[in-house]
Motif scaffolding. Structure first.
Motif, short mmCIF file in Angstrom:
data_model
loop_
_atom_site.label_atom_id
_atom_site.label_comp_id
_atom_site.label_asym_id
_atom_site.label_seq_id
_atom_site.Cartn_x
_atom_site.Cartn_y
_atom_site.Cartn_z
N VAL A 106 -11.21 16.52 -39.70
CA VAL A 106 -12.61 16.68 -39.35
C VAL A 106 -12.94 15.68 -38.26
O VAL A 106 -12.33 14.61 -38.18
CB VAL A 106 -13.54 16.49 -40.56
CG1 VAL A 106 -13.29 17.56 -41.61
CG2 VAL A 106 -13.40 15.10 -41.16
N ALA A 107 -13.87 16.01 -37.40
CA ALA A 107 -14.28 15.13 -36.31
C ALA A 107 -15.80 15.02 -36.31
O ALA A 107 -16.50 16.03 -36.38
CB ALA A 107 -13.79 15.67 -34.96
N VAL A 108 -16.27 13.78 -36.24
CA VAL A 108 -17.72 13.52 -36.26
C VAL A 108 -18.07 12.64 -35.07
O VAL A 108 -17.45 11.59 -34.86
CB VAL A 108 -18.14 12.81 -37.56
CG1 VAL A 108 -19.63 12.49 -37.53
CG2 VAL A 108 -17.80 13.66 -38.78
N ALA A 109 -19.04 13.07 -34.30
CA ALA A 109 -19.59 12.26 -33.21
C ALA A 109 -20.99 11.82 -33.62
O ALA A 109 -21.88 12.67 -33.79
CB ALA A 109 -19.63 13.04 -31.91
N ALA A 110 -21.16 10.52 -33.84
CA ALA A 110 -22.49 10.01 -34.17
C ALA A 110 -23.40 10.20 -32.95
O ALA A 110 -23.07 9.77 -31.85
CB ALA A 110 -22.40 8.53 -34.53
N VAL A 111 -24.53 10.87 -33.15
CA VAL A 111 -25.43 11.11 -32.02
C VAL A 111 -25.95 9.76 -31.52
O VAL A 111 -26.44 8.95 -32.28
CB VAL A 111 -26.58 12.04 -32.44
CG1 VAL A 111 -27.62 12.13 -31.33
CG2 VAL A 111 -26.03 13.43 -32.77
N ARG A 112 -25.81 9.57 -30.20
CA ARG A 112 -26.03 8.28 -29.54
C ARG A 112 -24.97 7.28 -29.98
O ARG A 112 -24.03 7.02 -29.27
CB ARG A 112 -27.45 7.74 -29.80
CG ARG A 112 -28.56 8.60 -29.27
CD ARG A 112 -28.52 8.71 -27.77
NE ARG A 112 -29.63 9.53 -27.26
CZ ARG A 112 -29.70 10.00 -26.04
NH1 ARG A 112 -28.75 9.75 -25.17
NH2 ARG A 112 -30.72 10.73 -25.66
#
Length: 208
Positions: A106-112
């Motif tokens: 899984v890949a998560v990009a924290a917004v900002r």
């Protein structure tokens, strides 16, 4: 070696997340799934510019999958900064499929940035590290440029937020439920962690 329980490896871009993510996941897993257990391995750090390229990401995946016990799933985490979080997560998953299709990832990009999650869950940080007892989240925390600077402004004069110093303690205190409600990318992390533990994809899915 098979452990009989989930084993989560992670790849991160920052020194702060390298120190803090393991503690966050160890807190988050029983919060999301009471009674559940997973072994959470130490994060493997890859600078952002390399993480977003297929071959360096493949090298990192080879490294973490060689660990014992062998991970049953991998979480890749980075800050979106000014980029599209959905696009970054999709790019990472595509690169991983091209070289490690057999690895549940899984890949998560924290917004900002990662710290936007602290802003969303700020009530839990009241009184921590000099933050005011009446600390409340700002409106729309994921739209704020400079979450680290926002935290600094709440601290006593002369003090400042330091990523590697504060992240490990803040992940133990920020309000998880408020962060999930106020920061969609944190909700994405929660759903992805549930998937890594159960193998089941939760119903809502905005970043997949």
């Amino acid at each position: 070696m098979s452990t009989g329980f989930p084993v989560i490896a992670s790849i991160v871009e920052g020194h702060g997340e390298q120190k803090a993510l393991r503690g966050l996941l160890q807190r988050l897993i029983p919060h999301l799934l009471p009674g559940s257990y997973a072994e959470v391995q130490s994060p493997h750090r890859v600078p952002r510019d390399r993480m977003l390229k297929r071959d360096p990401l493949a090298q990192a995946l080879t490294v973490v999958m060689a660990r014992s016990p062998r991970p049953t799933g991998v979480l890749v985490l980075l800050d979106a900064d000014d980029d599209c979080a959905v696009g970054l997560a999709r790019q990472l998953r595509q690169h991983a499929r091209e070289t490690h299709a057999h690895v549940p990832l899984v890949a998560v990009a924290a917004v900002r940035e990662f710290e936007a999650w602290f802003l969303a869950g700020a009530t839990g940080l009241a009184g921590v590290a000099g933050l005011p007892d009446g600390l409340v989240p700002p409106p729309a925390p994921e739209t704020i440029r400079g979450a680290k600077e926002w935290l600094t402004r709440q601290m006593p004069r002369g003090a400042s937020y330091q990523e590697t110093a504060h992240q490990p303690s803040f992940v133990q205190r920020f309000d998880l439920d408020a962060a999930r409600s106020g920061a969609p990318s944190f909700d994405k992390l929660c759903r992805d962690v549930e998937f890594l533990i159960t193998g089941k994809t939760p119903g809502r899915d905005t970043q997949h």
